[in-house]
Design an enzyme around this catalytic site. Sequence first.
Site, PDB file in Angstrom:
ATOM      1  N   GLU A   1      70.480  98.853  62.455  1.00  0.00           N
ATOM      2  CA  GLU A   1      71.481 100.078  63.247  1.00  0.00           C
ATOM      3  C   GLU A   1      72.413 100.405  62.271  1.00  0.00           C
ATOM      4  O   GLU A   1      72.683 101.519  62.043  1.00  0.00           O
ATOM      5  CB  GLU A   1      72.033  99.225  64.646  1.00  0.00           C
ATOM      6  CG  GLU A   1      70.787  99.243  65.762  1.00  0.00           C
ATOM      7  CD  GLU A   1      71.895  99.058  66.963  1.00  0.00           C
ATOM      8  OE1 GLU A   1      73.086  98.536  67.143  1.00  0.00           O
ATOM      9  OE2 GLU A   1      71.271  99.646  68.055  1.00  0.00           O
TER      10      GLU A   1
ATOM     11  N   ALA B   1      75.145  92.351  74.572  1.00  0.00           N
ATOM     12  CA  ALA B   1      76.232  92.966  75.352  1.00  0.00           C
ATOM     13  C   ALA B   1      75.634  93.163  76.830  1.00  0.00           C
ATOM     14  O   ALA B   1      76.434  92.703  77.893  1.00  0.00           O
ATOM     15  CB  ALA B   1      76.703  94.321  75.089  1.00  0.00           C
TER      16      ALA B   1
ATOM     17  N   ASP C   1      78.436  85.543  74.467  1.00  0.00           N
ATOM     18  CA  ASP C   1      77.669  84.886  73.257  1.00  0.00           C
ATOM     19  C   ASP C   1      78.261  83.664  72.984  1.00  0.00           C
ATOM     20  O   ASP C   1      77.772  82.864  72.159  1.00  0.00           O
ATOM     21  CB  ASP C   1      78.312  85.764  72.075  1.00  0.00           C
ATOM     22  CG  ASP C   1      77.743  87.242  71.918  1.00  0.00           C
ATOM     23  OD1 ASP C   1      77.070  87.582  72.834  1.00  0.00           O
ATOM     24  OD2 ASP C   1      77.971  87.885  70.959  1.00  0.00           O
TER      25      ASP C   1
ATOM     26  N   GLY D   1      86.377  90.804  76.055  1.00  0.00           N
ATOM     27  CA  GLY D   1      85.441  91.525  75.475  1.00  0.00           C
ATOM     28  C   GLY D   1      84.568  91.942  76.657  1.00  0.00           C
ATOM     29  O   GLY D   1      84.999  91.999  77.872  1.00  0.00           O
ATOM     30  N   TYR D   2      82.965  92.180  76.556  1.00  0.00           N
ATOM     31  CA  TYR D   2      82.100  92.586  77.546  1.00  0.00           C
ATOM     32  C   TYR D   2      82.345  91.408  78.828  1.00  0.00           C
ATOM     33  O   TYR D   2      82.357  91.904  79.913  1.00  0.00           O
ATOM     34  CB  TYR D   2      80.725  92.593  77.154  1.00  0.00           C
ATOM     35  CG  TYR D   2      80.623  93.937  76.111  1.00  0.00           C
ATOM     36  CD1 TYR D   2      80.712  95.090  76.477  1.00  0.00           C
ATOM     37  CD2 TYR D   2      80.552  93.581  74.855  1.00  0.00           C
ATOM     38  CE1 TYR D   2      80.808  96.348  75.707  1.00  0.00           C
ATOM     39  CE2 TYR D   2      80.224  94.591  73.972  1.00  0.00           C
ATOM     40  CZ  TYR D   2      80.425  95.886  74.149  1.00  0.00           C
ATOM     41  OH  TYR D   2      80.391  97.108  73.396  1.00  0.00           O
TER      42      TYR D   2
ATOM     43  N   GLY E   1      89.398  86.197  76.468  1.00  0.00           N
ATOM     44  CA  GLY E   1      88.507  87.002  75.463  1.00  0.00           C
ATOM     45  C   GLY E   1      88.354  88.261  76.739  1.00  0.00           C
ATOM     46  O   GLY E   1      88.355  88.146  77.813  1.00  0.00           O
TER      47      GLY E   1
ATOM     48  N   LYS F   1      69.647 104.975  74.896  1.00  0.00           N
ATOM     49  CA  LYS F   1      70.593 103.955  74.319  1.00  0.00           C
ATOM     50  C   LYS F   1      72.117 104.630  74.777  1.00  0.00           C
ATOM     51  O   LYS F   1      72.901 103.894  75.363  1.00  0.00           O
ATOM     52  CB  LYS F   1      70.463 103.719  73.140  1.00  0.00           C
ATOM     53  CG  LYS F   1      71.374 102.847  72.138  1.00  0.00           C
ATOM     54  CD  LYS F   1      70.812 101.948  71.145  1.00  0.00           C
ATOM     55  CE  LYS F   1      71.649 100.873  70.800  1.00  0.00           C
ATOM     56  NZ  LYS F   1      72.721 100.818  70.314  1.00  0.00           N
TER      57      LYS F   1
ATOM     58  N   ASN G   1      93.715  87.781  75.249  1.00  0.00           N
ATOM     59  CA  ASN G   1      92.941  88.351  74.032  1.00  0.00           C
ATOM     60  C   ASN G   1      93.861  88.916  72.983  1.00  0.00           C
ATOM     61  O   ASN G   1      95.008  89.165  72.720  1.00  0.00           O
ATOM     62  CB  ASN G   1      92.534  89.840  74.953  1.00  0.00           C
ATOM     63  CG  ASN G   1      91.151  90.422  73.766  1.00  0.00           C
ATOM     64  OD1 ASN G   1      90.366  89.719  73.614  1.00  0.00           O
ATOM     65  ND2 ASN G   1      91.588  91.621  73.521  1.00  0.00           N
ATOM     66  N   LYS G   2      93.242  88.592  71.742  1.00  0.00           N
ATOM     67  CA  LYS G   2      93.814  88.769  70.559  1.00  0.00           C
ATOM     68  C   LYS G   2      94.463  90.350  70.394  1.00  0.00           C
ATOM     69  O   LYS G   2      95.419  90.330  69.884  1.00  0.00           O
ATOM     70  CB  LYS G   2      92.616  88.709  69.417  1.00  0.00           C
ATOM     71  CG  LYS G   2      93.073  88.223  68.038  1.00  0.00           C
ATOM     72  CD  LYS G   2      91.778  88.391  67.192  1.00  0.00           C
ATOM     73  CE  LYS G   2      90.846  87.048  67.147  1.00  0.00           C
ATOM     74  NZ  LYS G   2      90.067  86.810  66.143  1.00  0.00           N
TER      75      LYS G   2
HETATM   76  P1  NAD Z   1      69.608  88.231  64.451  1.00  0.00           P
HETATM   77  O1  NAD Z   1      70.081  87.098  64.058  1.00  0.00           O
HETATM   78  O2  NAD Z   1      69.218  88.839  65.328  1.00  0.00           O
HETATM   79  O3  NAD Z   1      69.240  89.052  62.969  1.00  0.00           O
HETATM   80  C1  NAD Z   1      69.644  88.398  61.569  1.00  0.00           C
HETATM   81  C2  NAD Z   1      68.491  88.735  60.615  1.00  0.00           C
HETATM   82  O4  NAD Z   1      69.123  88.419  59.346  1.00  0.00           O
HETATM   83  C3  NAD Z   1      67.379  87.968  61.048  1.00  0.00           C
HETATM   84  O5  NAD Z   1      66.234  88.960  60.844  1.00  0.00           O
HETATM   85  C4  NAD Z   1      67.206  86.921  59.797  1.00  0.00           C
HETATM   86  O6  NAD Z   1      65.894  86.623  59.220  1.00  0.00           O
HETATM   87  C5  NAD Z   1      68.068  87.761  58.506  1.00  0.00           C
HETATM   88  N1  NAD Z   1      68.546  86.718  57.610  1.00  0.00           N
HETATM   89  C6  NAD Z   1      69.066  85.387  57.954  1.00  0.00           C
HETATM   90  N2  NAD Z   1      69.476  84.867  56.816  1.00  0.00           N
HETATM   91  C7  NAD Z   1      69.156  85.647  55.688  1.00  0.00           C
HETATM   92  C8  NAD Z   1      69.217  85.551  54.466  1.00  0.00           C
HETATM   93  N3  NAD Z   1      69.857  84.573  53.614  1.00  0.00           N
HETATM   94  N4  NAD Z   1      68.997  86.639  53.559  1.00  0.00           N
HETATM   95  C9  NAD Z   1      68.308  87.735  54.337  1.00  0.00           C
HETATM   96  N5  NAD Z   1      68.339  87.812  55.503  1.00  0.00           N
HETATM   97  C10 NAD Z   1      68.670  86.797  56.230  1.00  0.00           C
HETATM   98  O7  NAD Z   1      71.404  88.732  64.306  1.00  0.00           O
HETATM   99  P2  NAD Z   1      71.834  90.131  64.604  1.00  0.00           P
HETATM  100  O8  NAD Z   1      70.875  91.474  64.289  1.00  0.00           O
HETATM  101  O9  NAD Z   1      73.244  90.184  64.221  1.00  0.00           O
HETATM  102  O10 NAD Z   1      71.839  90.255  66.290  1.00  0.00           O
HETATM  103  C11 NAD Z   1      72.430  89.220  66.944  1.00  0.00           C
HETATM  104  C12 NAD Z   1      71.852  89.278  68.391  1.00  0.00           C
HETATM  105  O11 NAD Z   1      72.527  90.774  68.869  1.00  0.00           O
HETATM  106  C13 NAD Z   1      70.450  89.456  68.533  1.00  0.00           C
HETATM  107  O12 NAD Z   1      70.242  88.865  69.930  1.00  0.00           O
HETATM  108  C14 NAD Z   1      70.346  91.025  68.807  1.00  0.00           C
HETATM  109  O13 NAD Z   1      69.157  91.399  69.631  1.00  0.00           O
HETATM  110  C15 NAD Z   1      71.368  91.322  69.378  1.00  0.00           C
HETATM  111  N6  NAD Z   1      71.709  92.613  69.196  1.00  0.00           N
HETATM  112  C16 NAD Z   1      71.417  93.994  69.927  1.00  0.00           C
HETATM  113  C17 NAD Z   1      71.613  94.983  69.681  1.00  0.00           C
HETATM  114  C18 NAD Z   1      70.992  96.076  70.554  1.00  0.00           C
HETATM  115  O14 NAD Z   1      70.515  95.727  71.381  1.00  0.00           O
HETATM  116  N7  NAD Z   1      70.872  97.285  70.153  1.00  0.00           N
HETATM  117  C19 NAD Z   1      72.322  95.475  68.681  1.00  0.00           C
HETATM  118  C20 NAD Z   1      72.850  94.399  67.797  1.00  0.00           C
HETATM  119  C21 NAD Z   1      72.690  93.057  68.032  1.00  0.00           C
END
Ligand code: NAD
Length: 390
Positions: free
Chosen positions: A167, A311, A295, A10-11, A8, A372, A35-36
Amino acid sequence: MKHIVILGGGYAGLLCALELRKHVSSSDAEITLINKHSYHQLITQLHETAVGARSDRSLRLSLSKLLDGKHVEIVKGTVSAITPDGHAVELQDGRTITYDKLVVALGSETEYFGIAGMKEHAFTLKSVNQARLIRAHIESCFARYLYERDPALLRFVVGGAGFSGIELVGELADALPQFAREAGVTMDQVELYNIEAAPGILPGFDQDLVDAAQHSLTSRGVRFMTGAAIVQVEPGRVTVKTGQVVETHTVIWTGGVRGNQLVVDAGFETEPRGRAKVNAYLQSVSHPDVYIIGDACFVMGEEGRPLPPTAQLAWQMGIASGKNITNELRGVALEPFKPNILGSLASLGRKDAVGKVLKSYKMYGKMAYMAKEASQMRYLAKIGAMFHSN
Ligand code: NAD
């Protein structure tokens, strides 16, 4: 000579390779990074590319340039199996690569929770190529609308309101007016939904930050459906648990992640969501000769909660594993991984964000957005990509 293989780019994997080469010379160990793709992807910015706000080329950094002069062999290939007992990795094209030390940094996969039709009919946003697909699809929805006049073509749904979902929704809220202008349709014909199973958006985040995010996004036209778990996705519609149906041709799923299936299939001990259990040094608990980072692994934080798959932690694990492999080669004691969570900032589109830095300092608006951006700059500087051109 020892052969260190990193899976991998990635980060986590990239930082591990860079850290290793700070301490281990090419006469002491051969390093191979598999890596892919031939490029490293800045996946924290994918939401921008998905709406056309940032070019896909700027998110793809050539691995051979990033590792230029570091004596790291880059193998472009897709890992199909890991056999830890045989100290070997198999690639889809039939190649087998053996190792003395292995670092698994293969990232996460989308968690679909078995939701009917989600995998088949929803977009996901985990790679630059997927971001490009989303952008092209949005454009085609506007173009088709001019001929078909089907309102569902201009109704966009993001499933999940975690950081990834919010986001993306923020970017869409800023970008859809531009798509509409170009297509010659008015914004009152365009609808953007964010559907979340939990009672509120950004579950677990501080309520005042959640309120600020919700206010900012609602004022730009986002329609939130909370307490509304998606139970089915079909062509042209999405159904939530309450029975409500939203007719749409666009569902983008950001509902969660799980560990990499290759890690499960290899027989490493994992937790129920497929992330490998590791010891304090980031080595697999079942196969301590293998490091599993980013991850793909499961680490419990000091507060008794699992560390999030972010990340910033992936880079820190890359560096920590690079140091520990160096320690192993030198026969000195390994150092436990100490996560340093610098903050969490969620962008809400162009020039807006909310988040927390330095444990409890809360930031909003343009300041948060700039913080950010600054963290992204720091990362680019760290990997030597500030002036990178593809
Ligand atoms: P997550 O698991 O944090 O959020 C997924 C959301 O989908 C949850 O709120 C959940 O309740 C909802 N959900 C689940 N099943 C559902 C359903 N059937 N219908 C509707 N909603 C549903 O996933 P993510 O947002 O991809 O984040 C993954 C990780 O990456 C987290 O730890 C996050 O903090 C991190 N992340 C950080 C940043 C950042 O720091 N800027 C950005 C992106 C992701």
